[in-house]
Design a protein around this motif. Sequence first.
Motif, PDB file in Angstrom:
ATOM      1  N   HIS A  92      -3.179  -3.634   0.350  1.00  0.00           N
ATOM      2  CA  HIS A  92      -3.215  -4.979   0.931  1.00  0.00           C
ATOM      3  C   HIS A  92      -1.858  -5.659   0.907  1.00  0.00           C
ATOM      4  O   HIS A  92      -1.753  -6.849   1.168  1.00  0.00           O
ATOM      5  CB  HIS A  92      -4.259  -5.841   0.213  1.00  0.00           C
ATOM      6  N   GLY A  93      -0.836  -4.881   0.533  1.00  0.00           N
ATOM      7  CA  GLY A  93       0.523  -5.372   0.693  1.00  0.00           C
ATOM      8  C   GLY A  93       1.076  -6.265  -0.402  1.00  0.00           C
ATOM      9  O   GLY A  93       2.102  -6.904  -0.200  1.00  0.00           O
ATOM     10  N   TRP A  94       0.459  -6.332  -1.547  1.00  0.00           N
ATOM     11  CA  TRP A  94       1.105  -7.061  -2.643  1.00  0.00           C
ATOM     12  C   TRP A  94       2.471  -6.404  -2.886  1.00  0.00           C
ATOM     13  O   TRP A  94       2.586  -5.174  -2.808  1.00  0.00           O
ATOM     14  CB  TRP A  94       0.289  -6.963  -3.946  1.00  0.00           C
ATOM     15  N   THR A  95       3.459  -7.237  -3.203  1.00  0.00           N
ATOM     16  CA  THR A  95       4.774  -6.648  -3.467  1.00  0.00           C
ATOM     17  C   THR A  95       5.241  -6.978  -4.884  1.00  0.00           C
ATOM     18  O   THR A  95       4.900  -8.020  -5.449  1.00  0.00           O
ATOM     19  CB  THR A  95       5.846  -7.124  -2.460  1.00  0.00           C
ATOM     20  N   GLN A 115       5.953  -2.142  -2.344  1.00  0.00           N
ATOM     21  CA  GLN A 115       4.827  -2.791  -1.667  1.00  0.00           C
ATOM     22  C   GLN A 115       3.605  -1.892  -1.744  1.00  0.00           C
ATOM     23  O   GLN A 115       3.650  -0.718  -1.374  1.00  0.00           O
ATOM     24  CB  GLN A 115       5.164  -3.075  -0.208  1.00  0.00           C
ATOM     25  N   CYS A 116       2.496  -2.468  -2.233  1.00  0.00           N
ATOM     26  CA  CYS A 116       1.259  -1.701  -2.318  1.00  0.00           C
ATOM     27  C   CYS A 116       0.792  -1.320  -0.922  1.00  0.00           C
ATOM     28  O   CYS A 116       0.835  -2.141   0.004  1.00  0.00           O
ATOM     29  CB  CYS A 116       0.177  -2.506  -3.034  1.00  0.00           C
ATOM     30  N   ARG A 117       0.324  -0.090  -0.789  1.00  0.00           N
ATOM     31  CA  ARG A 117      -0.058   0.414   0.526  1.00  0.00           C
ATOM     32  C   ARG A 117      -1.463  -0.011   0.946  1.00  0.00           C
ATOM     33  O   ARG A 117      -1.941   0.392   1.990  1.00  0.00           O
ATOM     34  CB  ARG A 117       0.016   1.936   0.514  1.00  0.00           C
ATOM     35  N   VAL A 159       0.019   1.924 -10.122  1.00  0.00           N
ATOM     36  CA  VAL A 159      -1.323   1.380  -9.899  1.00  0.00           C
ATOM     37  C   VAL A 159      -1.213  -0.127  -9.687  1.00  0.00           C
ATOM     38  O   VAL A 159      -0.825  -0.867 -10.596  1.00  0.00           O
ATOM     39  CB  VAL A 159      -2.239   1.658 -11.121  1.00  0.00           C
ATOM     40  N   CYS A 160      -1.544  -0.551  -8.495  1.00  0.00           N
ATOM     41  CA  CYS A 160      -1.487  -1.974  -8.157  1.00  0.00           C
ATOM     42  C   CYS A 160      -2.510  -2.746  -8.993  1.00  0.00           C
ATOM     43  O   CYS A 160      -3.625  -2.279  -9.231  1.00  0.00           O
ATOM     44  CB  CYS A 160      -1.761  -2.151  -6.677  1.00  0.00           C
ATOM     45  N   LEU A 161      -2.112  -3.977  -9.402  1.00  0.00           N
ATOM     46  CA  LEU A 161      -2.983  -4.777 -10.262  1.00  0.00           C
ATOM     47  C   LEU A 161      -4.176  -5.362  -9.487  1.00  0.00           C
ATOM     48  O   LEU A 161      -5.117  -5.840 -10.092  1.00  0.00           O
ATOM     49  CB  LEU A 161      -2.167  -5.919 -10.889  1.00  0.00           C
ATOM     50  N   ARG A 218      -6.436  -3.892  -6.585  1.00  0.00           N
ATOM     51  CA  ARG A 218      -7.588  -2.998  -6.610  1.00  0.00           C
ATOM     52  C   ARG A 218      -7.141  -1.548  -6.663  1.00  0.00           C
ATOM     53  O   ARG A 218      -7.702  -0.679  -6.012  1.00  0.00           O
ATOM     54  CB  ARG A 218      -8.525  -3.284  -5.435  1.00  0.00           C
ATOM     55  N   ALA A 219      -6.060  -1.328  -7.468  1.00  0.00           N
ATOM     56  CA  ALA A 219      -5.631   0.031  -7.826  1.00  0.00           C
ATOM     57  C   ALA A 219      -5.026   0.843  -6.687  1.00  0.00           C
ATOM     58  O   ALA A 219      -5.059   2.071  -6.714  1.00  0.00           O
ATOM     59  CB  ALA A 219      -6.775   0.812  -8.478  1.00  0.00           C
ATOM     60  N   GLY A 220      -4.465   0.177  -5.700  1.00  0.00           N
ATOM     61  CA  GLY A 220      -3.735   0.918  -4.664  1.00  0.00           C
ATOM     62  C   GLY A 220      -2.432   1.469  -5.221  1.00  0.00           C
ATOM     63  O   GLY A 220      -1.986   1.073  -6.300  1.00  0.00           O
ATOM     64  N   PRO A 221      -1.792   2.410  -4.485  1.00  0.00           N
ATOM     65  CA  PRO A 221      -0.501   2.948  -4.935  1.00  0.00           C
ATOM     66  C   PRO A 221       0.643   2.019  -4.511  1.00  0.00           C
ATOM     67  O   PRO A 221       0.671   1.585  -3.363  1.00  0.00           O
ATOM     68  CB  PRO A 221      -0.407   4.292  -4.204  1.00  0.00           C
TER      69      PRO A 221
HETATM   70  S1  FES Z   1      -4.735  -2.771  -4.113  1.00  0.00           S
HETATM   71 FE1  FES Z   1      -2.674  -3.326  -4.009  1.00  0.00          FE
HETATM   72  S2  FES Z   1      -2.664  -4.991  -2.697  1.00  0.00           S
HETATM   73 FE2  FES Z   1      -4.747  -4.512  -2.868  1.00  0.00          FE
END
Ligand code: FES
Length: 361
Positions: free
Chosen positions: A103-106, A99-101, A80-82, A84-87
């Motif tokens: 917005h691309g945070w890594t 890399q989050c799918r 769970v990405c910090l 907005r909860a992306g994978p």
């Molecule tokens: S939710 Fe992971 S980058 Fe936005």
Amino acid sequence: MAIVFPFDPNIARAETIPARLYNDPVYLELEVERVFSRTWQLAGRLEQVADHGQYFTAEIGPNSIVVLRDGAQLRAFYNVCLHRAGPVATGCGKRATLQCRYHGWTYHLDGSLRATPGMDGVAQFRPDEMHLVPIAVSTWGPLVFVNLDGKAPPLAQVMEDIPQRVAAFGCERMRYVTSRSWDIACNWKVYVDNYLEGYHVPVVHPGLHKELDMDAYRVEPRRFFSVQHAPLRPVHGGTDNRRYDPAKTDTPEAVYVWMFPNVMLNVYLDQMQTNVVIPLGHDRCRVVFDWYAVDPPSDAAHDPEWVKLMAFSAEVQDEDIAICEAVQRNLRSRIYDRGRYSARHENGVHHFHSLLHEFLT
Ligand code: FES
Ligand SMILES: [Fe+2]
């Protein structure tokens, strides 16, 4: 409706758990939080995370997780990405970073945040202090377990002497062979209840009954697991109509280990089959079988021994599915609520229900 339910620790006096535990979705929610999120869950295989950067994802109830190899370290995180909860990972594979799918945070493989594109100018935002949420991960032989409860006892402590009990079979050296899964129209506990007793074998499994010495069959409950011992029947005359030949093995016994709440290790004839029972809803579950062996065949689908072994497993499984689905339908009957246990044959079921009672109430 009361969440609490009556349970007598004395099997001779006890009634089985109420039908609402199998029918009411509220119990599944409670089980996910109090049982599945507090116990060691079999999540995958060590060979899937053998090399640096290899990862796999898994689901524990509604919680997606990722297990990965970071050098010598095996790590697990909530997937769970910090932001907005992306994978941060999907399926399985090999990556230098996650890399989050969305917005691309890594993230680095140790879970720390590496890059957050487009986040400049955000007040009190400190990416260098941010980290994927870690989960306890542990292995036994070829198996990887995770535990969402940070305060849970270590896997080795929960397993006690299981490793020694199955040492003769060489489980820790075994390698993965193949998998198969079934979706079943019953509550996960109906399947587990059924697994935990040999009482039904003569009636439900006439084929299996020929292989096992049911007079010597016994269930040994321990703190968080139980072991069913089923000696193979001695062979009289020809072995042609037998699936298991006790003379062909140094370990003429089948050992069925159940680990609370939903993991089974079935060990016999130089192979191990793991079963994981995954709730899909209050009246549906998925059962996943993975086979392991000391000497895996190069192609199980075309190996005559394995084809035979898997066909026999499927036959027994189909018999169990038919009875489990019939029981689930009847648990909804207006006239049934609780039954009684056979003190001689159903101590494993009673033990499971006692753990359930302990964790739920
Ligand atoms: S939710 Fe992971 S980058 Fe936005
Ligand atoms: Fe069965």
